[in-house]
Design an enzyme around this catalytic site. Structure first.
Site, mmCIF file in Angstrom:
data_model
loop_
_atom_site.group_PDB
_atom_site.id
_atom_site.type_symbol
_atom_site.label_atom_id
_atom_site.label_comp_id
_atom_site.label_asym_id
_atom_site.label_seq_id
_atom_site.Cartn_x
_atom_site.Cartn_y
_atom_site.Cartn_z
ATOM 1 N N LYS A 1 7.508 -3.122 -4.819
ATOM 2 C CA LYS A 1 7.153 -4.236 -5.702
ATOM 3 C C LYS A 1 5.669 -4.218 -6.041
ATOM 4 O O LYS A 1 5.281 -4.387 -7.198
ATOM 5 C CB LYS A 1 7.546 -5.571 -5.053
ATOM 6 C CG LYS A 1 7.327 -6.792 -5.929
ATOM 7 C CD LYS A 1 8.226 -7.937 -5.507
ATOM 8 C CE LYS A 1 7.724 -8.680 -4.297
ATOM 9 N NZ LYS A 1 6.653 -9.669 -4.638
ATOM 10 N N SER A 2 4.828 -4.019 -5.040
ATOM 11 C CA SER A 2 3.381 -4.027 -5.274
ATOM 12 C C SER A 2 2.970 -2.941 -6.260
ATOM 13 O O SER A 2 2.165 -3.174 -7.172
ATOM 14 C CB SER A 2 2.638 -3.827 -3.950
ATOM 15 O OG SER A 2 2.848 -4.897 -3.072
ATOM 16 N N GLY B 1 3.528 -14.726 -7.450
ATOM 17 C CA GLY B 1 2.122 -14.886 -7.107
ATOM 18 C C GLY B 1 1.303 -13.659 -7.444
ATOM 19 O O GLY B 1 0.144 -13.767 -7.865
ATOM 20 N N ARG C 1 1.404 -23.174 -4.831
ATOM 21 C CA ARG C 1 0.648 -22.179 -4.060
ATOM 22 C C ARG C 1 -0.837 -22.201 -4.435
ATOM 23 O O ARG C 1 -1.194 -22.447 -5.592
ATOM 24 C CB ARG C 1 1.256 -20.787 -4.257
ATOM 25 C CG ARG C 1 2.662 -20.710 -3.701
ATOM 26 C CD ARG C 1 3.342 -19.390 -3.969
ATOM 27 N NE ARG C 1 2.720 -18.303 -3.219
ATOM 28 C CZ ARG C 1 3.143 -17.046 -3.266
ATOM 29 N NH1 ARG C 1 4.188 -16.736 -4.040
ATOM 30 N NH2 ARG C 1 2.543 -16.106 -2.563
ATOM 31 N N SER D 1 -6.685 -10.475 1.670
ATOM 32 C CA SER D 1 -5.582 -10.569 0.712
ATOM 33 C C SER D 1 -5.704 -9.467 -0.321
ATOM 34 O O SER D 1 -6.696 -9.401 -1.051
ATOM 35 C CB SER D 1 -5.585 -11.937 0.017
ATOM 36 O OG SER D 1 -4.751 -11.920 -1.126
ATOM 37 N N GLN E 1 -3.997 -9.250 -2.976
ATOM 38 C CA GLN E 1 -3.923 -9.846 -4.311
ATOM 39 C C GLN E 1 -5.296 -10.285 -4.792
ATOM 40 O O GLN E 1 -5.676 -10.026 -5.937
ATOM 41 C CB GLN E 1 -2.961 -11.036 -4.307
ATOM 42 C CG GLN E 1 -1.509 -10.659 -4.101
ATOM 43 C CD GLN E 1 -0.597 -11.870 -4.116
ATOM 44 O OE1 GLN E 1 -1.036 -13.004 -4.299
ATOM 45 N NE2 GLN E 1 0.690 -11.639 -3.918
ATOM 46 N N ASP F 1 4.284 -9.323 4.990
ATOM 47 C CA ASP F 1 5.612 -9.649 4.460
ATOM 48 C C ASP F 1 6.713 -9.432 5.494
ATOM 49 O O ASP F 1 7.818 -9.962 5.344
ATOM 50 C CB ASP F 1 5.908 -8.811 3.219
ATOM 51 C CG ASP F 1 5.066 -9.223 2.028
ATOM 52 O OD1 ASP F 1 4.686 -10.407 1.943
ATOM 53 O OD2 ASP F 1 4.774 -8.359 1.172
ATOM 54 N N ARG G 1 12.685 -13.419 0.866
ATOM 55 C CA ARG G 1 12.591 -12.782 2.184
ATOM 56 C C ARG G 1 13.304 -13.608 3.255
ATOM 57 O O ARG G 1 13.891 -13.051 4.190
ATOM 58 C CB ARG G 1 11.139 -12.521 2.558
ATOM 59 C CG ARG G 1 10.453 -11.594 1.559
ATOM 60 C CD ARG G 1 9.218 -10.925 2.110
ATOM 61 N NE ARG G 1 8.457 -10.303 1.032
ATOM 62 C CZ ARG G 1 8.734 -9.137 0.469
ATOM 63 N NH1 ARG G 1 9.789 -8.450 0.887
ATOM 64 N NH2 ARG G 1 7.983 -8.654 -0.504
#
EC number: 2.5.1.19
Length: 432
Positions: A23-24, A95, A123, A167, A169, A316, A391
């Protein structure tokens, strides 16, 4: 709301499978391809709801993208070539899409707005807004520091940015903004996080210098990004559900093929080995991202201690580490995981609630759990709830395989965010 009967399994899980694309990497390949010149070809793209949110947002920003199944072609518009969208960009529940696009949009020549669903709109986004402001980004948020976000694109200036939160992100948002700045930018983080953005940008031609000793990345803008061919490896966060199932379900022996083995993503594998899992790895390729086949079989597990330094490499997978702990001999403690409270759900709370329903001896703590492992659980409540968290839904399905009591999952479709074929793949291994 839909409810699915979960499988009870006494035969074990056996065979091999390939999980969907990471996914990333799928998110980042789309975005970097959009900022490049020429065509980027992506294969084994993750066709999940989050990545499709990124794809549609880029199309709304003027990027020509054609997708046929897991094959995607992106006609790049260059670093400064995006166009003003006609309406707010819909992030849905993603996100990653939101935070990385905030970095990209900060240096463009127009104003845009990012909106999301109810879960995403709770969030925290100030943690991205603040670091981007160091480069001069102008981003407005709600009074609560959440979406909607209004990004007023304008010229940015390079800066030194020290992140308070480990993080990937946030780090990636700053790096993507820095590509458009005047002057170099150095971003440092308290602990190393996944480095897919850095690896991909280097492959596309960006000028990045990584200082591993200082946990910092320096971006020197001006380099021309050129479209590439990207083969997305299997997502280790998706593979993790089967690796854990293989370890804790009796009579299991399975192999997950072509999994991304990036060292910043193999935290769960290290924990499994530490707990005594019978696991082996056969590396099949190494290049931009190392990958290989991971084989696991039913294992006698021992308790484990996980602390803050371990968390970035398995953020995760921490709910799955908790499940391993529930099946292990002894008392396990997981701490330093406060970041889980601001995921799709408060995962520290929702995992504890799920485990209590299953009869697991768990104590919720501010930043993790204390778990006493037991060979058997006494189910308290049969209706488990994903709470719309992909998840959590998959965690419930794996945990249910150990039950002797019929169990049901409320809102099973949540798994489509990252793994639409999860239940079908589980069935292939005998989990149905």
């Amino acid at each position: 709301m839909q409810k699915r009967a979960l499988t009870i399994n006494s035969r074990g899980l056996n065979g091999e499978l390939a999980v969907p694309g990471d996914k990333s990497i799928s998110h980042r390949a789309l975005m970097i391809g959009a900022l490049s010149e020429g065509t980027t070809v992506i294969d084994h793209f993750l066709v999940g709801e989050d990545c499709l949110s990124t794809l549609r947002a880029l199309q709304d920003l003027g990027v020509e993208i054609e997708r046929k199944g897991e094959h995607v072609e992106v006609i790049g518009r260059g670093i400064a070539g995006l166009v003003e969208p006609a309406a707010p960009l819909q992030m849905n529940n993603s996100g990653t899409s939101t935070r990385l696009l905030m970095g990209i949009l900060a240096g463009q020549s127009f104003t845009s707005q990012l909106v999301g669903d109810a879960s995403l709109s709770r969030r925290p986004m100030k943690r991205v807004q603040g670091p981007l402001a160091r480069l001069g980004a102008q981003i407005g948020l709600s009074e609560a520091g959440t979406l909607p976000a209004t990004v007023v694109g304008h010229p940015l200036q390079g800066a030194r940015v020290k992140l308070e939160v480990a993080s990937a992100q946030i780090k990636s948002a700053v790096i993507l903004a820095a590509l458009q700045a005047q002057g170099s930018t150095t971003v440092s983080e308290p602990l190393p996080t996944r480095d897919h953005t850095e690896r991909l940008l280097k492959a596309f031609g960006a000028n990045l210098t990584v200082d591993r000793a200082a946990n910092s990345i320096t971006v020197t803008p001006g380099a021309r990004l050129v479209g590439q061919e990207v083969l997305v490896p299997g997502d280790p966060s998706s593979a993790a559900f089967f690796l854990v199932a293989g370890a804790v379900i009796a009579n299991s022996h399975l192999t997950v093929k072509d999994v991304c083995l990036n060292p910043t993503r193999t935290g769960l594998i290290r924990v499994l080995k530490k707990m005594g899992a019978r696991l082996s790895i056969k590396e099949t390729a190494s290049g931009g991202e190392p990958l290989g086949d991971v084989t696991i079989q039913t294992s006698q597990l021992r308790a484990v201690t996980v602390t803050a330094k371990d968390v970035p490499d398995l953020i995760d997978e921490l709910p799955l580490v908790a499940l391993l702990a529930a099946c292990a001999d002894g008392v396990s403690e997981i701490s330093g995981a406060g970041e889980l409270r601001v995921k799709e759900t408060d995962r520290i709370q929702t995992v504890a609630e799920l485990f209590l329903q299953l009869g697991v001896d768990v104590e919720e703590r501010p930043d993790g759990w204390r778990i006493v492992g037991r060979p058997n659980w006494q189910v308290q409540k049969p209706n488990l709830n994903s709470h719309g968290d992909h998840r959590l839904g998959m965690l419930a399905a794996v945990a249910a395989l150990r039950s002797t009591t019929p169990l049901f999952l409320i809102d099973p479709d949540a798994v489509a965010v990252s793994y639409p074929s999860f239940f079908a793949d589980l069935a292939k291994l005998g989990g149905a």
